[in-house]
Motif scaffolding. Structure first.
Motif, PDB file in Angstrom:
ATOM      1  N   PHE A  53      -2.819   0.834  -4.353  1.00  0.00           N
ATOM      2  CA  PHE A  53      -2.402  -0.482  -4.288  1.00  0.00           C
ATOM      3  C   PHE A  53      -1.376  -0.693  -5.284  1.00  0.00           C
ATOM      4  O   PHE A  53      -1.437  -0.350  -6.574  1.00  0.00           O
ATOM      5  CB  PHE A  53      -3.786  -1.469  -4.776  1.00  0.00           C
ATOM      6  CG  PHE A  53      -3.257  -2.889  -4.453  1.00  0.00           C
ATOM      7  CD1 PHE A  53      -3.276  -3.406  -3.263  1.00  0.00           C
ATOM      8  CD2 PHE A  53      -2.743  -3.639  -5.514  1.00  0.00           C
ATOM      9  CE1 PHE A  53      -2.875  -4.863  -2.791  1.00  0.00           C
ATOM     10  CE2 PHE A  53      -2.369  -5.125  -5.077  1.00  0.00           C
ATOM     11  CZ  PHE A  53      -2.574  -5.653  -3.953  1.00  0.00           C
TER      12      PHE A  53
ATOM     13  N   TRP B 156      -6.239 -10.153  -4.123  1.00  0.00           N
ATOM     14  CA  TRP B 156      -6.963  -8.662  -3.493  1.00  0.00           C
ATOM     15  C   TRP B 156      -8.198  -8.230  -4.716  1.00  0.00           C
ATOM     16  O   TRP B 156      -9.020  -7.436  -4.475  1.00  0.00           O
ATOM     17  CB  TRP B 156      -6.050  -7.641  -3.325  1.00  0.00           C
ATOM     18  CG  TRP B 156      -5.629  -7.580  -2.023  1.00  0.00           C
ATOM     19  CD1 TRP B 156      -4.057  -7.758  -1.509  1.00  0.00           C
ATOM     20  CD2 TRP B 156      -6.209  -7.244  -0.599  1.00  0.00           C
ATOM     21  NE1 TRP B 156      -3.843  -7.815  -0.240  1.00  0.00           N
ATOM     22  CE2 TRP B 156      -5.258  -7.486   0.196  1.00  0.00           C
ATOM     23  CE3 TRP B 156      -7.462  -6.936  -0.051  1.00  0.00           C
ATOM     24  CZ2 TRP B 156      -5.295  -7.184   1.689  1.00  0.00           C
ATOM     25  CZ3 TRP B 156      -7.750  -6.805   1.176  1.00  0.00           C
ATOM     26  CH2 TRP B 156      -6.869  -6.827   2.085  1.00  0.00           C
TER      27      TRP B 156
ATOM     28  N   LEU C 298      -7.719   4.783   5.659  1.00  0.00           N
ATOM     29  CA  LEU C 298      -7.623   3.201   5.330  1.00  0.00           C
ATOM     30  C   LEU C 298      -7.330   2.320   6.356  1.00  0.00           C
ATOM     31  O   LEU C 298      -8.097   1.017   6.569  1.00  0.00           O
ATOM     32  CB  LEU C 298      -6.311   3.203   4.154  1.00  0.00           C
ATOM     33  CG  LEU C 298      -5.855   1.733   4.153  1.00  0.00           C
ATOM     34  CD1 LEU C 298      -6.628   1.146   3.301  1.00  0.00           C
ATOM     35  CD2 LEU C 298      -4.314   1.676   3.687  1.00  0.00           C
TER      36      LEU C 298
ATOM     37  N   GLU D 110      -7.344   3.226  -6.162  1.00  0.00           N
ATOM     38  CA  GLU D 110      -7.174   3.907  -4.775  1.00  0.00           C
ATOM     39  C   GLU D 110      -8.056   3.271  -3.618  1.00  0.00           C
ATOM     40  O   GLU D 110      -8.869   2.934  -3.680  1.00  0.00           O
ATOM     41  CB  GLU D 110      -7.759   5.426  -5.126  1.00  0.00           C
ATOM     42  CG  GLU D 110      -7.558   6.401  -3.914  1.00  0.00           C
ATOM     43  CD  GLU D 110      -8.224   7.777  -4.135  1.00  0.00           C
ATOM     44  OE1 GLU D 110      -8.928   8.120  -3.466  1.00  0.00           O
ATOM     45  OE2 GLU D 110      -7.652   8.299  -5.075  1.00  0.00           O
ATOM     46  N   LEU D 111      -7.215   2.949  -2.717  1.00  0.00           N
ATOM     47  CA  LEU D 111      -7.761   2.472  -1.460  1.00  0.00           C
ATOM     48  C   LEU D 111      -8.628   3.292  -0.508  1.00  0.00           C
ATOM     49  O   LEU D 111      -9.414   2.956   0.150  1.00  0.00           O
ATOM     50  CB  LEU D 111      -6.770   1.585  -0.662  1.00  0.00           C
ATOM     51  CG  LEU D 111      -5.924   0.729  -1.515  1.00  0.00           C
ATOM     52  CD1 LEU D 111      -4.699   0.066  -0.563  1.00  0.00           C
ATOM     53  CD2 LEU D 111      -6.849  -0.549  -2.068  1.00  0.00           C
ATOM     54  N   ASP D 112      -7.892   4.478  -0.350  1.00  0.00           N
ATOM     55  CA  ASP D 112      -8.604   5.561   0.528  1.00  0.00           C
ATOM     56  C   ASP D 112      -7.862   6.898   0.123  1.00  0.00           C
ATOM     57  O   ASP D 112      -6.749   6.935  -0.302  1.00  0.00           O
ATOM     58  CB  ASP D 112      -8.360   5.331   2.083  1.00  0.00           C
ATOM     59  CG  ASP D 112      -9.627   5.915   2.690  1.00  0.00           C
ATOM     60  OD1 ASP D 112      -9.270   6.917   3.420  1.00  0.00           O
ATOM     61  OD2 ASP D 112     -10.520   5.062   2.924  1.00  0.00           O
TER      62      ASP D 112
ATOM     63  N   GLY E  28     -11.963   1.406  -2.569  1.00  0.00           N
ATOM     64  CA  GLY E  28     -11.341   0.741  -1.924  1.00  0.00           C
ATOM     65  C   GLY E  28     -11.661  -0.635  -1.403  1.00  0.00           C
ATOM     66  O   GLY E  28     -12.332  -1.344  -2.074  1.00  0.00           O
ATOM     67  N   ILE E  29     -11.044  -1.224  -0.140  1.00  0.00           N
ATOM     68  CA  ILE E  29     -11.518  -2.252   0.216  1.00  0.00           C
ATOM     69  C   ILE E  29     -12.769  -2.568   0.660  1.00  0.00           C
ATOM     70  O   ILE E  29     -13.308  -1.704   1.425  1.00  0.00           O
ATOM     71  CB  ILE E  29     -10.678  -2.622   1.700  1.00  0.00           C
ATOM     72  CG1 ILE E  29      -9.159  -2.553   1.049  1.00  0.00           C
ATOM     73  CG2 ILE E  29     -10.983  -3.960   2.297  1.00  0.00           C
ATOM     74  CD1 ILE E  29      -8.250  -2.637   2.432  1.00  0.00           C
ATOM     75  N   GLU E  30     -13.346  -3.576   0.156  1.00  0.00           N
ATOM     76  CA  GLU E  30     -14.929  -3.632   0.484  1.00  0.00           C
ATOM     77  C   GLU E  30     -15.094  -4.458   1.666  1.00  0.00           C
ATOM     78  O   GLU E  30     -15.216  -5.740   1.564  1.00  0.00           O
ATOM     79  CB  GLU E  30     -15.573  -4.623  -0.816  1.00  0.00           C
ATOM     80  CG  GLU E  30     -15.306  -3.621  -1.963  1.00  0.00           C
ATOM     81  CD  GLU E  30     -15.867  -4.431  -3.230  1.00  0.00           C
ATOM     82  OE1 GLU E  30     -15.698  -5.558  -3.216  1.00  0.00           O
ATOM     83  OE2 GLU E  30     -15.923  -4.034  -4.302  1.00  0.00           O
TER      84      GLU E  30
ATOM     85  N   ILE F 241     -11.505  -5.774  -3.823  1.00  0.00           N
ATOM     86  CA  ILE F 241     -11.047  -4.162  -3.878  1.00  0.00           C
ATOM     87  C   ILE F 241     -12.087  -3.446  -4.955  1.00  0.00           C
ATOM     88  O   ILE F 241     -11.916  -4.081  -6.008  1.00  0.00           O
ATOM     89  CB  ILE F 241      -9.566  -3.902  -4.122  1.00  0.00           C
ATOM     90  CG1 ILE F 241      -8.700  -4.327  -2.913  1.00  0.00           C
ATOM     91  CG2 ILE F 241      -9.384  -2.361  -4.318  1.00  0.00           C
ATOM     92  CD1 ILE F 241      -7.328  -3.993  -2.903  1.00  0.00           C
TER      93      ILE F 241
ATOM     94  N   PHE G  59       0.642  -1.117  -0.030  1.00  0.00           N
ATOM     95  CA  PHE G  59       0.056  -0.030   0.095  1.00  0.00           C
ATOM     96  C   PHE G  59       1.030   1.191   0.005  1.00  0.00           C
ATOM     97  O   PHE G  59       1.873   1.302   1.055  1.00  0.00           O
ATOM     98  CB  PHE G  59      -0.906  -0.001   1.153  1.00  0.00           C
ATOM     99  CG  PHE G  59      -1.993  -1.151   1.335  1.00  0.00           C
ATOM    100  CD1 PHE G  59      -2.155  -1.857   0.133  1.00  0.00           C
ATOM    101  CD2 PHE G  59      -2.627  -1.400   2.447  1.00  0.00           C
ATOM    102  CE1 PHE G  59      -3.244  -2.889   0.216  1.00  0.00           C
ATOM    103  CE2 PHE G  59      -3.560  -2.304   2.445  1.00  0.00           C
ATOM    104  CZ  PHE G  59      -4.000  -3.126   1.337  1.00  0.00           C
TER     105      PHE G  59
ATOM    106  N   TRP H 286      -9.847  -0.823   7.095  1.00  0.00           N
ATOM    107  CA  TRP H 286      -9.129  -2.171   7.195  1.00  0.00           C
ATOM    108  C   TRP H 286      -9.111  -3.007   8.608  1.00  0.00           C
ATOM    109  O   TRP H 286      -9.306  -4.074   8.631  1.00  0.00           O
ATOM    110  CB  TRP H 286      -7.775  -2.045   6.428  1.00  0.00           C
ATOM    111  CG  TRP H 286      -7.002  -3.287   6.111  1.00  0.00           C
ATOM    112  CD1 TRP H 286      -7.508  -4.508   5.808  1.00  0.00           C
ATOM    113  CD2 TRP H 286      -5.603  -3.388   6.108  1.00  0.00           C
ATOM    114  NE1 TRP H 286      -6.483  -5.661   5.613  1.00  0.00           N
ATOM    115  CE2 TRP H 286      -5.243  -4.564   5.777  1.00  0.00           C
ATOM    116  CE3 TRP H 286      -4.544  -2.507   6.260  1.00  0.00           C
ATOM    117  CZ2 TRP H 286      -3.968  -5.215   5.424  1.00  0.00           C
ATOM    118  CZ3 TRP H 286      -3.407  -2.939   5.960  1.00  0.00           C
ATOM    119  CH2 TRP H 286      -3.000  -4.287   5.653  1.00  0.00           C
TER     120      TRP H 286
END
Length: 215
Positions: free
Chosen positions: A150, A189, A174, A166-168, A197-199, A193, A139, A178
């Motif tokens: 990412f 991932w 983030l 873009e994750l955050d 971002g991360i779901e 993602i 990250f 997370w």
């Protein structure tokens, strides 16, 4: 909430979750302002205030890992943890990335044909790795936007990838998201993602997320 509090809170909750074994939380002494400034000058980048606060007043390195003893929380939720690199480790990793970029530029034919290699050349000089995974993924902070993206270590190998997603918008954003799923580390991932971002609300994470929330 400062980064160290987020990590410590998540660590303590995971320690109470059944069938999860958590390794020791590894911290290091804070870094002096002169040392941090020297590394920032080397990177030509000033860390976001939330990270500077961690390095100067909390710990210059943060790491722990956990593992589930069964498939209670699902096949993709069997291990996790976090490794926030120290500023010195970040500088070393970033310089290695730049070296790979220069090497990639030497092969014009492959560079013209390989979209993944083009992404490496275009992206890596602008990305500062802050969280690293064992497989080489990371990250990173986008130096221009300060958002977290990412980095896929094998992006040059081609195929579908999530490199650059873009994750955050921020590091603490983030980590807050997370941490709801215990900094879980999934094998692929790309399944978890999305545009935001991360779901963390994905049904794959439901049992783990609920166990952590109730710990």
């Amino acid at each position: 909430m400062e980064i160290l509090n987020i990590v410590k809170s998540t660590y303590e909750k995971l320690s109470k979750v059944p069938e999860i074994t958590v390794d020791e939380l590894n911290l290091a002494s804070p870094l002096g302002i002169d040392g941090l400034t020297e590394i920032e000058n080397k990177l030509d980048f000033t860390f976001p205030e939330i990270l500077r606060e961690l390095y100067l007043y909390g710990s210059q390195y943060v790491s722990f890992n956990w593992m589930a003893s069964s498939n209670t929380y699902g096949e993709d939720c069997k291990l996790g943890g976090i490794t926030i690199l120290s500023p010195e480790m970040i500088a070393d990793t970033y310089l290695e990335m730049l070296q790979m970029v220069e090497e990639a530029k030497l092969n014009n034919d492959e560079l013209e044909e390989n979209a993944g290699l083009q992404a490496l050349v275009n992206d890596w000089p602008n990305w500062i790795p802050i969280i690293r995974f064992m497989n080489g993924d990371a990250f990173c902070i986008n130096k221009n936007l300060l958002s977290v993206v990412f980095l896929e270590h094998d992006v040059m190998d081609g195929g579908s990838y999530i490199h650059g997603v873009e994750l955050d918008a921020s590091v603490d954003g983030l980590l807050l998201k997370w941490s709801q799923i215990g900094f879980v580390e999934v094998y692929d991932w790309s399944h978890y993602i999305g545009e935001n971002g991360i779901e963390v609300e994905n049904s794959v994470f439901t049992k783990l997320r609920e166990a952590i929330a109730n710990a």
